[in-house]
Design an enzyme around this catalytic site. Structure first.
Site, PDB file in Angstrom:
ATOM      1  N   TYR A 134       0.556  -1.537   0.037  1.00  0.00           N
ATOM      2  CA  TYR A 134      -0.529  -0.142   0.058  1.00  0.00           C
ATOM      3  C   TYR A 134       0.559   1.356  -0.070  1.00  0.00           C
ATOM      4  O   TYR A 134       1.156   2.314  -1.221  1.00  0.00           O
ATOM      5  CB  TYR A 134      -1.135  -0.164   1.071  1.00  0.00           C
ATOM      6  N   GLU A 184       1.966   6.514  -7.287  1.00  0.00           N
ATOM      7  CA  GLU A 184       0.663   7.178  -7.501  1.00  0.00           C
ATOM      8  C   GLU A 184       1.648   8.760  -7.446  1.00  0.00           C
ATOM      9  O   GLU A 184       1.054   9.359  -8.105  1.00  0.00           O
ATOM     10  CB  GLU A 184      -0.217   7.511  -6.555  1.00  0.00           C
TER      11      GLU A 184
END
Length: 231
Positions: free
Chosen positions: A155, A162
């Site tokens: 994660y 991102e």
């Protein structure tokens, strides 16, 4: 990391809904597995990540966009997840896929893109296969353990990838003026995609810890319950 619960809601767990959800999760598992296989094949052939995105773009676009159905599942009450949370997570993935990487082609050879794509791919293979097994009531403990453990590393890696990808897109967006609306115009409104992207990056700051620690709590609950059953 999408939050949709793969189990059908109590009272709606009829055979048609269950079969549909099983098929959906199996298709997604196969799609993301194909994406992983393509990346491995490309790496063994070329020994580099440069140019890899072009070989996986279509698969990623198809199966990530297909995740819109997960919001529909929540809205129809087919699964036990909230529309808002699932919608936000699916929307962020689709935004990265189409509005950043597809639109700003200069980012496609950036290492950060492959970082988040790899993190997504591993996560989704585990997640969808876990849901498929859950729907038939037979989840292998190792798969459940992976589902609620791998995210601890994947994660934050995915989120970092991102954010760096959005950052890498900024100069190209500013130079091209893409998706921006300048004054004067008939609607008398303006929009600057460049500054919108900066705002989106700041949204990650409060959003990441909330979702991350939510998953930590879920891990304790789910794996604790699984351990009790094993005893």
């Amino acid at each position: 990391m999408a939050a949709e619960d793969g189990k059908a809601r109590s009272g709606k767990n009829n055979s048609i809904v269950t079969m549909y959800l099983i098929v959906y999760n199996v298709v997604q598992t196969l799609g993301w597995s194909a994406l992983m296989a393509t990346m491995i094949f490309y790496w063994t052939e070329h020994g580099t990540f440069r140019g890899m995105y072009a070989s996986i773009a279509r698969i990623l676009q198809i199966f990530q966009t297909l995740a819109v159905l997960e919001v529909v599942h929540c809205a129809l009450g087919l699964v036990r997840s909230g529309v808002a949370l699932t919608g936000a997570q699916v929307a962020s993935r689709i935004f990265l896929t189409w509005a950043i990487i597809h639109s700003v082609k200069e980012t496609q050879n950036n290492m950060s893109v492959m970082v988040f794509v790899i993190a997504w791919t591993i996560t989704e293979i585990i997640r969808y296969s876990n849901y498929a097994f859950a729907l038939i009531g037979q989840v292998p403990y190792i798969l459940q353990w992976c589902r609620y453990t791998f995210f601890i590393v994947l994660y934050p890696i995915g989120v970092a990838g991102e954010m760096f990808s959005i950052y890498a897109a900024l100069p190209h967006v500013k130079q091209s003026g893409m998706y921006s609306l300048r004054l004067p115009n008939a609607a008398n409104i303006s929009f600057d995609y460049y500054y919108a992207l900066i705002c989106i990056m700041f949204v990650y700051i409060p959003g990441f810890p909330q979702l991350y620690f939510h998953m930590i709590r879920q891990r304790r609950k789910v794996l604790g319950r699984a351990a009790e059953k094993r005893e």
